[in-house]
Structures are given as structure tokens and as C-alpha cells.
Design a protein around this motif. Structure first.
Motif, PDB file in Angstrom:
ATOM      1  N   TYR A  91       1.263  -0.893   0.020  1.00 40.50           N
ATOM      2  CA  TYR A  91       0.073  -0.056   0.219  1.00 40.50           C
ATOM      3  C   TYR A  91       0.971   1.267  -0.148  1.00 40.50           C
ATOM      4  O   TYR A  91       0.319   2.640  -0.427  1.00 40.50           O
ATOM      5  CB  TYR A  91      -0.776   0.019   0.885  1.00 40.50           C
ATOM      6  CG  TYR A  91      -0.353   0.183   2.189  1.00 40.50           C
ATOM      7  CD1 TYR A  91      -0.650   1.453   3.423  1.00 40.50           C
ATOM      8  CD2 TYR A  91      -0.048  -0.660   3.225  1.00 40.50           C
ATOM      9  CE1 TYR A  91       0.614   1.492   4.498  1.00 40.50           C
ATOM     10  CE2 TYR A  91       0.293  -0.727   4.316  1.00 40.50           C
ATOM     11  CZ  TYR A  91       1.381   0.441   5.178  1.00 40.50           C
ATOM     12  OH  TYR A  91       1.463   0.954   6.394  1.00 40.50           O
ATOM     13  N   TYR A 111     -11.317   3.207  -5.977  1.00 39.19           N
ATOM     14  CA  TYR A 111     -10.737   3.743  -5.068  1.00 39.19           C
ATOM     15  C   TYR A 111     -11.657   5.582  -4.788  1.00 39.19           C
ATOM     16  O   TYR A 111     -11.664   5.586  -3.692  1.00 39.19           O
ATOM     17  CB  TYR A 111      -9.665   4.405  -5.713  1.00 39.19           C
ATOM     18  CG  TYR A 111      -7.728   4.017  -5.822  1.00 39.19           C
ATOM     19  CD1 TYR A 111      -8.254   2.593  -4.912  1.00 39.19           C
ATOM     20  CD2 TYR A 111      -7.210   4.414  -7.227  1.00 39.19           C
ATOM     21  CE1 TYR A 111      -6.276   2.008  -6.158  1.00 39.19           C
ATOM     22  CE2 TYR A 111      -6.178   3.285  -7.599  1.00 39.19           C
ATOM     23  CZ  TYR A 111      -6.221   1.772  -6.604  1.00 39.19           C
ATOM     24  OH  TYR A 111      -5.655   1.165  -7.231  1.00 39.19           O
ATOM     25  N   TYR A 136     -13.227   6.664  -0.953  1.00 42.26           N
ATOM     26  CA  TYR A 136     -13.626   7.984  -0.433  1.00 42.26           C
ATOM     27  C   TYR A 136     -14.686   8.527   0.258  1.00 42.26           C
ATOM     28  O   TYR A 136     -14.932   8.515   1.446  1.00 42.26           O
ATOM     29  CB  TYR A 136     -12.471   8.658  -1.251  1.00 42.26           C
ATOM     30  CG  TYR A 136     -12.175  10.177  -0.590  1.00 42.26           C
ATOM     31  CD1 TYR A 136     -11.428  10.341   0.257  1.00 42.26           C
ATOM     32  CD2 TYR A 136     -13.587  11.114  -0.920  1.00 42.26           C
ATOM     33  CE1 TYR A 136     -11.042  11.196   0.688  1.00 42.26           C
ATOM     34  CE2 TYR A 136     -13.296  12.012  -0.497  1.00 42.26           C
ATOM     35  CZ  TYR A 136     -12.555  12.655   0.515  1.00 42.26           C
ATOM     36  OH  TYR A 136     -12.151  13.245   0.707  1.00 42.26           O
ATOM     37  N   TYR A 154      -6.478   2.512   1.249  1.00 47.11           N
ATOM     38  CA  TYR A 154      -6.678   2.576  -0.354  1.00 47.11           C
ATOM     39  C   TYR A 154      -8.151   3.943  -0.228  1.00 47.11           C
ATOM     40  O   TYR A 154      -7.355   4.475  -1.429  1.00 47.11           O
ATOM     41  CB  TYR A 154      -6.803   1.474  -0.576  1.00 47.11           C
ATOM     42  CG  TYR A 154      -5.734   1.165  -1.171  1.00 47.11           C
ATOM     43  CD1 TYR A 154      -4.424   1.240  -1.386  1.00 47.11           C
ATOM     44  CD2 TYR A 154      -6.019  -0.715  -1.444  1.00 47.11           C
ATOM     45  CE1 TYR A 154      -3.405   0.418  -1.579  1.00 47.11           C
ATOM     46  CE2 TYR A 154      -4.481  -1.320  -1.310  1.00 47.11           C
ATOM     47  CZ  TYR A 154      -3.880  -1.409  -1.552  1.00 47.11           C
ATOM     48  OH  TYR A 154      -2.666  -1.846  -1.833  1.00 47.11           O
ATOM     49  N   THR A 155      -8.114   3.772   0.856  1.00 46.12           N
ATOM     50  CA  THR A 155      -8.752   5.276   0.905  1.00 46.12           C
ATOM     51  C   THR A 155      -7.423   6.171   0.938  1.00 46.12           C
ATOM     52  O   THR A 155      -8.406   7.256   0.498  1.00 46.12           O
ATOM     53  CB  THR A 155     -10.311   5.096   2.441  1.00 46.12           C
ATOM     54  OG1 THR A 155     -10.427   4.334   2.879  1.00 46.12           O
ATOM     55  CG2 THR A 155     -10.677   6.805   2.103  1.00 46.12           C
ATOM     56  N   ILE A 167      -5.326   6.808  -0.875  1.00 47.82           N
ATOM     57  CA  ILE A 167      -4.686   7.508  -2.129  1.00 47.82           C
ATOM     58  C   ILE A 167      -5.515   8.672  -2.223  1.00 47.82           C
ATOM     59  O   ILE A 167      -5.457   9.863  -2.709  1.00 47.82           O
ATOM     60  CB  ILE A 167      -5.381   6.572  -3.102  1.00 47.82           C
ATOM     61  CG1 ILE A 167      -4.914   5.411  -3.197  1.00 47.82           C
ATOM     62  CG2 ILE A 167      -5.691   7.033  -5.193  1.00 47.82           C
ATOM     63  CD1 ILE A 167      -4.392   4.044  -3.883  1.00 47.82           C
ATOM     64  N   GLU A 218      -0.213  -0.506 -10.952  1.00 48.59           N
ATOM     65  CA  GLU A 218      -1.740  -0.386 -11.888  1.00 48.59           C
ATOM     66  C   GLU A 218      -1.110  -0.576 -13.329  1.00 48.59           C
ATOM     67  O   GLU A 218      -2.012  -1.871 -13.875  1.00 48.59           O
ATOM     68  CB  GLU A 218      -2.098   1.267 -11.783  1.00 48.59           C
ATOM     69  CG  GLU A 218      -2.681   1.665 -10.738  1.00 48.59           C
ATOM     70  CD  GLU A 218      -3.415   1.283 -10.301  1.00 48.59           C
ATOM     71  OE1 GLU A 218      -4.332   0.750 -10.211  1.00 48.59           O
ATOM     72  OE2 GLU A 218      -2.698   1.041  -8.608  1.00 48.59           O
TER      73      GLU A 218
END
Length: 392
Positions: A126, A221, A225, A246-247, A249, A285
């Protein structure tokens, strides 16, 4: 002064068997005396180590030491590491996969993996992913047209081209819920195999499949959020602490120009970034979505028709894809399993040329051994001299 390796008489106080090597700091060898305060520093030659990622399959066989080819390869790698020619960092995935092993020697295996790495370790997935995406966003804002380049320090907390000290410190991380992780992995594979029936009817190209995966990832993503902010807006203050990692990001990307732009315009800009080549070319990615696209192509070409066998064969697919997509750009070589080797060889990915990473598997064992022997031949007289100073 604590002397690690006694080499003889102290040049200053003349006491016998009191002078020797104390430690190694960066590229300097410190020598001192156990009796007086005399010490000297000796410069060591610069290094250029190869970074090799050894997967769980290789390390498990090396630990068991039942197959001669793995024992021989491990001996060569250990010698190369001792000679400061290679480094084989471990990653959090090694720990997770080891603790999933239903065996009373799993703790010994984990210790073996850490010792094989000489204490070198990669950052968690992460952290690297967030760093890469943030760097891509910065390039997007600056309209930087140069190709994305990786920085080793984004993946490794310590500079690897330094001489290894005699000691290293291991800090145990947070305990893992092995049963919960095992259950989540099984559920994820079950859901993946369920998709295969629909995949087989699709006529999409590799490029279309990869783009679909990229868009799905970006939407995930944003969704994470939005769910976190909605919880917080409804009075759930714990949302900031227990939301998926991953929130962060989208949260990090929103910090850019926060004093000059309102949040709605910053969110629109993030959506535009997620639809740009800057995001698509982010190594983690590009690789992960490419590997899933490769899997999809195989399914459409008639592979994995038996669901139960597919689940068994793909039981580690998510970890394998995460490992390769996270760490491959920072490695000179990776040893992976045969199945993943076939995936990375898909021409549309062209990973070896794109990231200058060489991939090996058991099916290319001879090439792997040739690679190791070639590195062995790179030891020069200057390093030989320094090794005698350091290790005797």
C-alpha cells in the motif's frame, strides 16, 4: 569499544588480541580497541548490488532443503550476498504467506526468510502504491512528458548499495489474523472463478480488458473515499481510523492545491487524472491490470474450465499479482512460479523491456543458474580486498 571481530594487537596500546572490526557504517569499516580509545575508519569500495526477489515457492523449497537444485541455488545466492553482489529483500507478503502455512515450522521458515534477506525488506504494497500514484498525479499536474521512472527509496527504506553490517535488527510487526486472511483469500478466488463463465462469452481485446481493469480500479479508489466521507458526515468518527488503507489515495491527492481550489474542483481534477495516461502508466496499476487482462485472455482461450481445479490453481493469484506489480519495477530479477511466468510473458505487457526486470521460474531453471553465475563473475579485486578486511 565493542569489537565484533578481533584481528590482533592494538597499534596504539600494543595489547594483544584487543584490536579489530567494530562495525560497518555505510561504506566505512570502523576498527577499534577493547582496551584503549584508539580507532580508525577504513573506506570500502562502492557497490552495485543486484536486487533479486525470491518468491515463497523458492524460499519454501530452500528451507526444506530436500531438492538439490534449490540447495545449490541457495548456496550460490548466499555466497553472492556475502560478497556484497546481490540483495534479496523480503516483503510483507512473505510473512503473510508463511503464516498461512499449516505447519509447526512456519516460524522457523519466517526466520529463515529474514536471515536470507540479511535484514533487507521492502515497504508494504500500500505504501508503494500510494507513493507511485501520488508521483503520477504530480507529473499530471506539471504536464511532465518524461517517462515514469521509479526511485528505489520509494520501495526500500535503506540504501541497498552499502556494505552490510555484522548485525541487523528485526522488529516484529502487528500480529495477523491468519484465519481471517485465509478465508478472505478463498472467498476472493471463489468470486473470481465465478466470473469466468461470463468472460468466456466476451470478444474483447487485451487492451480493452486492461483498460476496463484500470477504470474499475480508479472507481474503487473513489468509491472507498466517498464511503469514508459519508460515514464521517453521519457522525461515525471511527471512519477516519478503520476505513480501508486505499481510502488514503484520494485523500492524499486532494491535498494538492487545497488552499487555492475548492474540494469539488479538486475531485473533478482527480477524476480527470484517473482517465489519463499518467494514471494508466503508473507501474503498479499498469502491471496489475495487465496481469488480470492476461488471465482473462487465457480464460477466453479455453483455460480453467474446471471450476474446482481453477480455484486450486489460482489460490495464490491475488498475492502473486500484487507482488509482481508492486516490486518488479524495483528488482533486477524475480523468481516466480510457472503460472505467473506465463502471464508476464504476454507480449502486450512486455514487462522485461519496460522495467529492465528479468523473470525466472522453475521452467527456466538453467537460465536462472546462468544468471547467478554471471553475477558471481563480477566480483573484482577491490571487493575481494575489502571482503578480507571485513570478514577475514
Amino acid at each position: 569499544m565493542l569489537v565484533t571481530r578481533i584481528i590482533g594487537k592494538c597499534p596504539e596500546c600494543k595489547r594483544e588480541n584487543s584490536f579489530g572490526n567494530v562495525n560497518i557504517h555505510q561504506n566505512w569499516l570502523l576498527r577499534g580497541c577493547t582496551h584503549c580509545k584508539y580507532s580508525i575508519e577504513i573506506p570500502l569500495p562502492e557497490l552495485s548490488k543486484k536486487i533479486i526477489y525470491l518468491d515463497q515457492f523458492f524460499l519454501s523449497h530452500a528451507f526444506r532443503a530436500k531438492l538439490k537444485q534449490f540447495v545449490d541455488a541457495t548456496d550460490i545466492i548466499s555466497g553472492l550476498a556475502q560478497n556484497q553482489l546481490v540483495v534479496c529483500p523480503h516483503s510483507p507478503f512473505h510473512k503473510t504467506e508463511t503464516l498461512q502455512w499449516r505447519h509447526d515450522k512456519k516460524e522457523q521458515l519466517l526466520d529463515f526468510i529474514k536471515r536470507a534477506s540479511h535484514g533487507h525488506k521492502f515497504y508494504p504494497e500500500y505504501k508503494i502504491k500510494i507513493t507511485q500514484i501520488t508521483n503520477s498525479f504530480q507529473r499530471y499536474l506539471e504536464n511532465d512528458e518524461k517517462e515514469f521512472s521509479v526511485n528505489l527509496r520509494d520501495a526500500l527504506p535503506v540504501e541497498i548499495n552499502l556494505w552490510d553490517d555484522y548485525f541487523w535488527i528485526d522488529v516484529n510487526g502487528v500480529p495477523e489474523d491468519t484465519e481471517e486472511i485465509r478465508k478472505s483469500k478463498e472467498d476472493a478466488v471463489d468470486q473470481l472463478v465465478e466470473l469466468f463463465r461470463n468472460w468466456r462469452t466476451q470478444k474483447t481485446t487485451f487492451e480493452q480488458d486492461q483498460r476496463h481493469e484500470l477504470i474499475s480500479g480508479a472507481n474503487a479508489y473513489l468509491q472507498l473515499y466517498m464511503e469514508m466521507t459519508q460515514r464521517f458526515a453521519n457522525g461515525d468518527v471511527a471512519a477516519i481510523l478503520d476505513s480501508p488503507i486505499y481510502t488514503k489515495i484520494v485523500e492524499y491527492l486532494l491535498h494538492f492545491n487545497k488552499d487555492e481550489m475548492d474540494i469539488n474542483n479538486r475531485l473533478k481534477r482527480i477524476v480527470q487524472f484517473f482517465n489519463s495516461a499518467y494514471y494508466y502508466e503508473t507501474p503498479c496499476e499498469f502491471i496489475s491490470t495487465g496481469l488480470f487482462a492476461a488471465l482473462k485472455q487465457k480464460v477466453k482461450n479455453g483455460h480453467y474450465t474446471n471450476a474446482e481445479k481453477a480455484k486450486e490453481k489460482l489460490s495464490g493469484i491475488f498475492n502473486d499479482i500484487n507482488i509482481i506489480s508492486t516490486y518488479a519495477p524495483y528488482c533486477d530479477a524475480m523468481f516466480i512460479d510457472n503460472q505467473m511466468f506465463d502471464f508476464i510473458k504476454v507480449p502486450e505487457l512486455n514487462l522485461e523491456a519496460k522495467f529492465n526486470t528479468i523473470f525466472f521460474a522453475r521452467k527456466t531453471w538453467d537460465e536462472f543458474m546462468d544468471y547467478l553465475i554471471k553475477i558471481k563473475g563480477q566480483k573484482n579485486k577491490e571487493i575481494d580486498w575489502a571482503l578480507r578486511l571485513v570478514h577475514g
